[in-house]
Design a protein around this motif. Structure first.
Motif, PDB file in Angstrom:
ATOM      1  N   SER A   1       6.554  12.007  19.017  1.00  0.00           N
ATOM      2  CA  SER A   1       6.420  13.023  20.065  1.00  0.00           C
ATOM      3  C   SER A   1       7.770  13.394  20.663  1.00  0.00           C
ATOM      4  O   SER A   1       7.908  14.449  21.292  1.00  0.00           O
ATOM      5  CB  SER A   1       5.490  12.518  21.170  1.00  0.00           C
ATOM      6  N   CYS A   2       8.762  12.530  20.484  1.00  0.00           N
ATOM      7  CA  CYS A   2      10.111  12.810  20.986  1.00  0.00           C
ATOM      8  C   CYS A   2      10.980  13.469  19.914  1.00  0.00           C
ATOM      9  O   CYS A   2      12.214  13.512  20.050  1.00  0.00           O
ATOM     10  CB  CYS A   2      10.770  11.523  21.466  1.00  0.00           C
ATOM     11  N   ALA A   3      10.346  13.933  18.843  1.00  0.00           N
ATOM     12  CA  ALA A   3      11.043  14.635  17.759  1.00  0.00           C
ATOM     13  C   ALA A   3      12.066  13.757  17.064  1.00  0.00           C
ATOM     14  O   ALA A   3      13.066  14.249  16.541  1.00  0.00           O
ATOM     15  CB  ALA A   3      11.695  15.911  18.291  1.00  0.00           C
ATOM     16  N   ALA A   4      11.855  12.445  17.045  1.00  0.00           N
ATOM     17  CA  ALA A   4      12.724  11.537  16.303  1.00  0.00           C
ATOM     18  C   ALA A   4      12.026  11.148  15.004  1.00  0.00           C
ATOM     19  O   ALA A   4      10.810  10.992  14.965  1.00  0.00           O
ATOM     20  CB  ALA A   4      13.022  10.290  17.135  1.00  0.00           C
ATOM     21  N   ASP A   5      12.817  11.022  13.938  1.00  0.00           N
ATOM     22  CA  ASP A   5      12.279  10.588  12.650  1.00  0.00           C
ATOM     23  C   ASP A   5      12.506   9.096  12.478  1.00  0.00           C
ATOM     24  O   ASP A   5      13.513   8.535  12.922  1.00  0.00           O
ATOM     25  CB  ASP A   5      12.971  11.341  11.505  1.00  0.00           C
ATOM     26  N   VAL A   6      11.563   8.446  11.807  1.00  0.00           N
ATOM     27  CA  VAL A   6      11.651   7.017  11.541  1.00  0.00           C
ATOM     28  C   VAL A   6      11.997   6.822  10.069  1.00  0.00           C
ATOM     29  O   VAL A   6      11.288   7.316   9.184  1.00  0.00           O
ATOM     30  CB  VAL A   6      10.316   6.312  11.871  1.00  0.00           C
ATOM     31  N   ARG A   7      13.094   6.100   9.808  1.00  0.00           N
ATOM     32  CA  ARG A   7      13.460   5.808   8.412  1.00  0.00           C
ATOM     33  C   ARG A   7      12.633   4.641   7.874  1.00  0.00           C
ATOM     34  O   ARG A   7      12.168   4.669   6.752  1.00  0.00           O
ATOM     35  CB  ARG A   7      14.950   5.461   8.327  1.00  0.00           C
ATOM     36  N   TRP A   8      12.547   3.615   8.678  1.00  0.00           N
ATOM     37  CA  TRP A   8      11.726   2.467   8.302  1.00  0.00           C
ATOM     38  C   TRP A   8      11.275   1.756   9.572  1.00  0.00           C
ATOM     39  O   TRP A   8      11.854   1.936  10.645  1.00  0.00           O
ATOM     40  CB  TRP A   8      12.454   1.496   7.371  1.00  0.00           C
TER      41      TRP A   8
ATOM     42  N   VAL B   1       0.858  -1.184   0.000  1.00  0.00           N
ATOM     43  CA  VAL B   1       0.000   0.000   0.000  1.00  0.00           C
ATOM     44  C   VAL B   1       0.896   1.237   0.000  1.00  0.00           C
ATOM     45  O   VAL B   1       1.783   1.367   0.857  1.00  0.00           O
ATOM     46  CB  VAL B   1      -0.930   0.023   1.220  1.00  0.00           C
ATOM     47  N   LEU B   2       0.674   2.117  -0.964  1.00  0.00           N
ATOM     48  CA  LEU B   2       1.435   3.358  -1.080  1.00  0.00           C
ATOM     49  C   LEU B   2       0.572   4.507  -0.593  1.00  0.00           C
ATOM     50  O   LEU B   2      -0.567   4.679  -1.039  1.00  0.00           O
ATOM     51  CB  LEU B   2       1.843   3.575  -2.538  1.00  0.00           C
ATOM     52  N   VAL B   3       1.108   5.298   0.343  1.00  0.00           N
ATOM     53  CA  VAL B   3       0.374   6.420   0.937  1.00  0.00           C
ATOM     54  C   VAL B   3       1.177   7.703   0.719  1.00  0.00           C
ATOM     55  O   VAL B   3       2.375   7.749   1.020  1.00  0.00           O
ATOM     56  CB  VAL B   3       0.141   6.209   2.442  1.00  0.00           C
ATOM     57  N   THR B   4       0.537   8.739   0.179  1.00  0.00           N
ATOM     58  CA  THR B   4       1.171  10.049   0.045  1.00  0.00           C
ATOM     59  C   THR B   4       0.316  11.080   0.760  1.00  0.00           C
ATOM     60  O   THR B   4      -0.913  10.997   0.770  1.00  0.00           O
ATOM     61  CB  THR B   4       1.316  10.436  -1.436  1.00  0.00           C
ATOM     62  N   MET B   5       1.009  12.059   1.363  1.00  0.00           N
ATOM     63  CA  MET B   5       0.321  13.154   2.051  1.00  0.00           C
ATOM     64  C   MET B   5       1.331  14.277   2.259  1.00  0.00           C
ATOM     65  O   MET B   5       2.545  14.050   2.139  1.00  0.00           O
ATOM     66  CB  MET B   5      -0.251  12.668   3.392  1.00  0.00           C
ATOM     67  N   PRO B   6       0.878  15.478   2.539  1.00  0.00           N
ATOM     68  CA  PRO B   6       1.820  16.565   2.800  1.00  0.00           C
ATOM     69  C   PRO B   6       2.812  16.171   3.885  1.00  0.00           C
ATOM     70  O   PRO B   6       2.435  15.621   4.920  1.00  0.00           O
ATOM     71  CB  PRO B   6       0.904  17.714   3.258  1.00  0.00           C
ATOM     72  N   ASP B   7       4.097  16.421   3.623  1.00  0.00           N
ATOM     73  CA  ASP B   7       5.149  16.007   4.539  1.00  0.00           C
ATOM     74  C   ASP B   7       5.131  16.874   5.794  1.00  0.00           C
ATOM     75  O   ASP B   7       5.308  18.092   5.716  1.00  0.00           O
ATOM     76  CB  ASP B   7       6.513  16.117   3.842  1.00  0.00           C
ATOM     77  N   ARG B   8       4.888  16.215   6.922  1.00  0.00           N
ATOM     78  CA  ARG B   8       4.858  16.917   8.201  1.00  0.00           C
ATOM     79  C   ARG B   8       5.090  15.874   9.277  1.00  0.00           C
ATOM     80  O   ARG B   8       4.968  14.658   9.026  1.00  0.00           O
ATOM     81  CB  ARG B   8       3.510  17.606   8.405  1.00  0.00           C
ATOM     82  N   PRO B   9       5.467  16.274  10.480  1.00  0.00           N
ATOM     83  CA  PRO B   9       5.663  15.283  11.548  1.00  0.00           C
ATOM     84  C   PRO B   9       4.384  14.457  11.781  1.00  0.00           C
ATOM     85  O   PRO B   9       3.279  14.993  11.742  1.00  0.00           O
ATOM     86  CB  PRO B   9       5.996  16.152  12.771  1.00  0.00           C
ATOM     87  N   GLY B  10       4.571  13.175  12.011  1.00  0.00           N
ATOM     88  CA  GLY B  10       3.434  12.320  12.357  1.00  0.00           C
ATOM     89  C   GLY B  10       2.838  11.544  11.200  1.00  0.00           C
ATOM     90  O   GLY B  10       1.777  10.939  11.348  1.00  0.00           O
ATOM     91  N   THR B  11       3.508  11.558  10.021  1.00  0.00           N
ATOM     92  CA  THR B  11       2.909  10.855   8.877  1.00  0.00           C
ATOM     93  C   THR B  11       2.849   9.350   9.103  1.00  0.00           C
ATOM     94  O   THR B  11       1.899   8.694   8.687  1.00  0.00           O
ATOM     95  CB  THR B  11       3.679  11.162   7.586  1.00  0.00           C
TER      96      THR B  11
ATOM     97  N   VAL C   1       6.427  16.101  -0.208  1.00  0.00           N
ATOM     98  CA  VAL C   1       5.321  15.174   0.042  1.00  0.00           C
ATOM     99  C   VAL C   1       5.883  13.905   0.684  1.00  0.00           C
ATOM    100  O   VAL C   1       6.885  13.348   0.211  1.00  0.00           O
ATOM    101  CB  VAL C   1       4.572  14.818  -1.256  1.00  0.00           C
ATOM    102  N   ALA C   2       5.274  13.436   1.772  1.00  0.00           N
ATOM    103  CA  ALA C   2       5.658  12.170   2.388  1.00  0.00           C
ATOM    104  C   ALA C   2       5.161  11.024   1.516  1.00  0.00           C
ATOM    105  O   ALA C   2       4.000  11.005   1.104  1.00  0.00           O
ATOM    106  CB  ALA C   2       5.063  12.059   3.789  1.00  0.00           C
ATOM    107  N   VAL C   3       6.063  10.080   1.230  1.00  0.00           N
ATOM    108  CA  VAL C   3       5.732   8.909   0.410  1.00  0.00           C
ATOM    109  C   VAL C   3       6.076   7.679   1.245  1.00  0.00           C
ATOM    110  O   VAL C   3       7.247   7.321   1.391  1.00  0.00           O
ATOM    111  CB  VAL C   3       6.502   8.906  -0.919  1.00  0.00           C
ATOM    112  N   ASP C   4       5.079   7.043   1.808  1.00  0.00           N
ATOM    113  CA  ASP C   4       5.269   5.903   2.706  1.00  0.00           C
ATOM    114  C   ASP C   4       4.741   4.637   2.048  1.00  0.00           C
ATOM    115  O   ASP C   4       3.612   4.618   1.539  1.00  0.00           O
ATOM    116  CB  ASP C   4       4.543   6.133   4.031  1.00  0.00           C
TER     117      ASP C   4
END
Length: 798
Positions: A748-755, A620-630, A656-659
């Motif tokens: 919430s801890c301001a960390a980004d997730v790569r995968w 499943v491919l999900v796109t949305m405006p790139d912002r924290p919490g995608t 754009v966030a592409v997950d």
């Protein structure tokens, strides 16, 4: 005893005093407590029977736990009032009056009671038609009333049992097998049923019943010791829980181990495993012996005794069992023990108990290096598949398996530390060998695969890393078997690195060339070792527990092995895959419109709404405006529509966030992408409050986890020296929306997730997150890690 208002009150108070002694009073040990409870109830019942006039023509009889003098704190009282008042007027009324005078005070006091009132003829009828009742009556004990009446009925029941066992034996075996299927093995269950499981107390009582039929001897000292341990643990389980319970749960085991002075719950479970295996093996051999000792009547008595049929050199079949030829000698034939074992596994017939005893008494130690014939027979045994399990169990119970592998002692009956494992460590090794036998055609060296499967966890039970310890032990075993030096090196490497592929596949990024280089360099660019480790990982997972070898894990492993093999063959290291053209197009549309997009991309799923492919997975491919919490937002939407996420790969394109999510439906079919898009849009504009929606979903659809299913969450950290990645791994109990909650906690801890990768193991889950700190660096300070850990654990338990 007592008053009319509470005849049994004094009995209840005395029971409570025994179970909960006051200050300064001694706490009774389990065996002493059982004896005290039996004496207390015997005295009260005898006194009550005398008080109501139960004497000539009637007898009060205890069966079950009280009859065996094994009454544990919250066992029911199993009582039978036998009367022989004949056909005189009012006989039935007299019997009912006496029974009510006995039963009602016990009921009023809240004491569990299983009761009946029968004439001698009714007792015999019940014993003849109800197998469970017949087994209970074999344990009958006189408490009060006419002794001669009891002796007459008891003697008749036992005589009928002996005379009728031929006609009831098959029913008895079927009855026992059904119980085993329902309740599993005591020896290998993480939370065993001490009474009803295979190797539990009911099997001890079965041995008594076979002995009462004069088919086998009374159980020996080893079974008596096992019985005592099972009873002691069950006694403490009743005492600590305050109610009748037979299943020993993990949360109770530490307390009970302490009460029995047995260290911790792992020490207790190891002792229980050994006891249960002793009982189970005794039942197996006794049932076979009983069948052979059955009285032969009618035409069967005229048939010739079974002949001895040759099976292999020095090995014959006799009466459906594998036994030794008359001229066979283990002293002259070093491979004889293993040939007997391999023949039993190949034919599916058990080894005769007498043969095991004879071999244990006469077989010499195999010298180093082993004769080639012995190695051949060992490999034949290991390659037999499922039938291997019972044969190794018989060799181990007979004291022979430990002679071949002295290293086995450290893992024998060793309980698993990881909740995903359903077997003790030694049984897991044998189960892995059985699974590996199915995969021997997929590797160039099936012999090394079988040996590696047998030894991969042999280093457990020590303080050091079991893979490192196991490597040395594997070298020791390989040298003892007489393997060439190169094969010893390969076998040792298999044991040392048996977790390399599954750990890398689930905790590392396979798109990073450094990940592949790390695996290839670790294995010395040896494609044969890579092939063996791939097959071993599959066998190991299949032997661990249900759901461990999932389609998701199979796909991850195949992808990793394919990339490593390509590098070993001299091809270019894989480069990070560019964004899929369809994903780029979606991202550009989202950037222009500002709206979210969802699409299902899967070669096995040509149309939305179809069932997933053969492995149950879809993309499943999900796109949305790139912002924290995608990540949390997309994971929440997928969970809301009953999709289980296995892998989440996060990227961006043009703001754009592409997950990309690898998913499978929890049940039913894939939802329509338009429905997913609509929910995502509502979540983005605030008209859908995801936490509330997921809470309702969990209340409506989640299977409630009982105490035995809940796992205290735990966070582990992994720093990949090859790629520089920091991986947070959460282990805990699965629940709807768990990825949403945990991802939100990370964000919430301001960390980004790569995968992120999610592995579900029954009721448990292992979630791995590759993290980047707020400064964009793949390093996290100790304080950042502590804050992340606290947030994730709170999310997992909330």
């Amino acid at each position: 005893m007592g008053t009319n208002g509470g005849i049994a009150d004094d009995l209840v108070r005395a029971r409570e005093a025994l179970l909960s002694p006051g200050p300064g009073q001694r706490r009774l040990a389990p065996e002493a407590l059982r004896g005290a409870l039996v004496d207390l109830h015997d005295f009260w019942l005898a006194s009550r029977a005398a008080a109501i006039g139960l004497a000539e023509g009637a007898a009060l009889v205890a069966v079950g736990a009280l009859g065996r003098r094994e009454l544990v704190p919250h066992s029911d009282l199993d009582l039978v009032m036998v009367h022989d008042f004949g056909k005189r007027a009012g006989a039935g009324t007299d019997a009912d009056r006496l029974a009510e005078a006995l039963w009602y005070p016990l009921w009023d006091a809240g004491i569990g009671l299983d009761h009946s009132v029968r004439t001698p003829g009714q007792v015999m009828q019940v014993a003849a038609t109800d197998l469970r009742a017949a087994l209970g009556l074999l344990e009958a004990r006189h408490l009060a009333g006419e002794q001669a009446l009891f002796d007459k009925v008891n003697g008749a029941v036992r005589q009928a049992w002996r005379a009728g066992i031929r006609n009831r034996f098959n029913e008895l075996v079927e009855f026992t097998n059904d119980r085993w299927v329902r309740n599993g093995d005591v020896a290998h269950r993480v939370e065993p049923d001490l009474k009803n499981g295979r190797g539990g107390l009911r099997d001890v009582y079965l041995l008594d019943a076979l002995a009462a039929a004069q088919l086998v001897d009374r159980p020996g000292a080893d079974v008596a010791a096992a019985r005592l341990l099972l009873l002691d643990v069950r006694t403490e389980l009743h005492r600590s829980s305050g109610r009748a319970r037979d299943v020993l749960r993990a949360e109770d085991a530490d307390e009970i181990a302490g009460q029995l002075d047995m260290g911790d719950r792992f020490d207790l479970m190891r002792a229980l495993s050994g006891a249960a295996r002793t009982v189970a093996y005794a039942v197996d051999t006794s049932l076979r012996a009983a069948k052979g000792a059955m009285p032969r009547r009618g035409l069967a008595a005229l048939r010739r005794a079974p002949v001895r049929r040759p099976l292999d050199e020095g090995v014959v079949e006799h009466a459906g069992e594998v036994t030794l030829a008359r001229d066979a000698s283990a002293a002259k034939d070093p491979a004889l023990v293993l040939r007997v074992a391999a023949t039993a596994a190949r034919t599916g017939m058990p080894i005769a108990a007498g043969t095991l005893t004879r071999l244990a008494d006469t077989a010499p130690e195999l010298r180093t290096p082993w004769p080639r014939a012995a190695v051949v027979e060992l490999l034949s045994l290991l390659g037999a598949g499922r039938s291997l399990v019972n044969v190794v169990e018989a060799l181990d119970r007979g004291g022979l398996w430990g002679r071949f592998f002295p290293e086995w002692g450290a893992v024998r009956d060793l309980p698993p530390r990881d909740r995903a494992h359903v077997w003790t460590v030694d049984r897991h090794l044998v189960e892995t060998s059985a699974q590996a036998a199915r995969l021997t055609t997929q590797v160039a060296r099936p012999d090394l695969l079988l040996l590696g499967a047998l030894l991969h966890d042999i280093g457990k039970g020590r303080e050091e890393d079991h893979s490192v310890v196991g490597e040395g032990l594997a070298r020791q075993v390989g040298t003892r078997l007489g393997l060439p030096d190169a094969d010893v090196d390969t076998l040792a490497a298999m044991v040392r690195h048996h977790l390399l592929l599954p750990d890398t596949a689930t905790r590392r990024d396979p798109d990073d060339p450094a990940t592949i280089s790390r695996v290839v360099d670790t294995l010395g660019k040896d494609p044969r070792l890579l092939e063996l480790l791939h097959a071993l990982a599959e066998a190991d997972s299949l032997a661990t527990g249900p759901g461990v070898w999932s389609p998701f894990k199979r796909r991850l492993m195949a992808d990793l092995v394919g990339r490593c093999r390509a590098v070993m063959n001299g091809e270019e290291p894989p480069r990070p895959r560019p964004l899929d053209p369809a994903a780029q197009e979606m991202a550009e549309r989202a950037a222009d419109s500002g709206r979210a997009g969802v699409v299902v991309l899967s070669p096995d799923l040509p149309e939305a709404g179809e069932a997933p492919g053969e492995d149950g997975l879809c993309t499943v491919l999900v796109t949305m405006p790139d912002r924290p919490g995608t990540l949390s937002l997309a994971a929440g939407i997928l969970a809301l529509h009953s999709l289980e996420v296995h892998v989440a790969e996060l990227g961006s394109h043009g703001g754009v966030a592409v997950d990309t999510f690898t998913v499978s439906p929890r049940f039913g079919r894939m939802p329509d992408p338009a429905v997913l898009r609509e929910s995502l849009a509502k979540a983005l504009d605030g008209t859908l409050h995801l936490p509330e929606a997921l809470a309702r979903k969990e209340r409506d659809y989640a299977q409630p986890a009982g105490p035995e299913d809940r796992v205290p969450p735990r966070v582990l950290w992994f720093d990949d020296e090859a790629t520089g990645a920091v991986v947070l791994e959460l282990r805990g109990t699965d629940r709807i929306g768990l990825l949403f909650r945990v991802a939100a906690a990370v964000e919430s801890c301001a960390a980004d997730v790569r995968w992120a990768k999610v592995e579900t193991l029954g009721a448990s889950v292992v979630d791995s997150f590759c993290l980047v700190g707020p400064d964009g660096k793949a390093t996290l300070s100790r304080a950042q890690r502590r804050a992340l850990e606290e947030a994730v654990l709170t999310a997992a338990t909330g």
